[in-house]
Each structure stands twice: as C-alpha cells, then as structure tokens.
Design a protein around this motif. Structure first.
Motif: not given
Length: 151
Positions: A11-16, A44-49, A85-93
């Motif tokens: 699912a992530a590949a088309p988004v990227v 995204v990787l840093v936020l996911a970790l 995923a929520q933490i990553v989205a919040f961090g990117l925002g």
C-alpha cells in the motif's frame, strides 16, 4: 504478521511513487527531488522508531498507572502498528507546521518585496461588468470622497 507487513509495503509503494512524482514536478530537478524524498523517508523512519520506542516504553510502565491508563496503554500495545502510524502522522504534521513557522517571515518578506509600491490593499473579484460603475460609486461613497479603483 508477515502478510500484514507485506500488505503495508504494497500500500505504501504507490504513495511513495506519487509523492516522488509530485516533488519532481514541483522542483524539476531529479537530484534535488531524490534528496527530498530520501530526507522525507529518513524523517518517517526516525519517527517510526521513536513511536515504536514510545509504545514499548508505555507498555512496560503500564502497571504503575491507574486503571484507565492501563486499559489505554494495553490497547496501544495490542494495536502497535496503528499507534506507530499515528505517531508518525502526528510527527510529520508538527514538522510541517514548524517549517511553516520558521519560513513564514521570509515568505512574507519576499512576497512584499515582489509587489509594486502602489498595489491596493483590497481586491474585489468577480464583479460583473454591468455592475462595476455602481460598485465604484458605492465604494467612493463609503470612502467619503476618495477614489475607488476597479480593474
């Protein structure tokens, strides 16, 4: 678990690819676009970790909190991927808002410098041609004698 992870990557590949295409269209430079996409992937990787570490830490200290916190943290630990995923989205925002806050002054300064000295402060759009004279008269009346301009 492996099937869910494979579905997530699928699912992530088309988004990227879409993000990379939009960045390339906006910048017009392959190298700069690649650096931007790599930087975004690193963020995204840093936020996911960091999100994974926070979820793990929260599940370890769940016994020291009240009942409501224990239920909330247990639910977070059960749905680990969604929490990350929520933490990553919040961090990117937050990252986007901070970038806009930092760049705001420069953007406004550059915008003001690009405007002519006699540009009006107010703009009126979509005034039908047959109503322009009445509109100009109304503005002149409200401004008490100053000239109104319609372009």
């Amino acid at each position: 678990m492996r099937g869910a992870l494979g579905d997530a990557w699928g699912a992530a590949a088309p988004v990227v690819l879409a993000v990379a295409g939009v960045v390339y269209m906006a910048l017009g430079n392959v190298r700069l676009s690649l650096w931007f996409v790599l930087g975004l992937a690193a963020a995204v990787l840093v936020l996911a970790l960091a999100g994974g570490a926070l979820v793990s830490l929260a599940s370890r200290v769940r016994g020291n909190a009240g009942a409501a916190w224990r239920y909330g943290v247990a639910n977070l630990a059960r749905r680990r991927t969604e929490g990350i995923a929520q933490i990553v989205a919040f961090g990117l925002g937050l990252m986007l808002l901070l970038a806009l806050a930092i760049l705001r002054g420069d953007l406004i300064t550059d915008w003001r410098a690009s405007l002519p000295a006699d540009v009006p402060n107010y703009f009126f759009l979509n005034i039908p041609p047959d109503q322009r004279d009445d509109f100009s008269t109304s503005l002149a009346f409200r401004a008490r004698g100053s000239s109104a301009c319609c372009r």
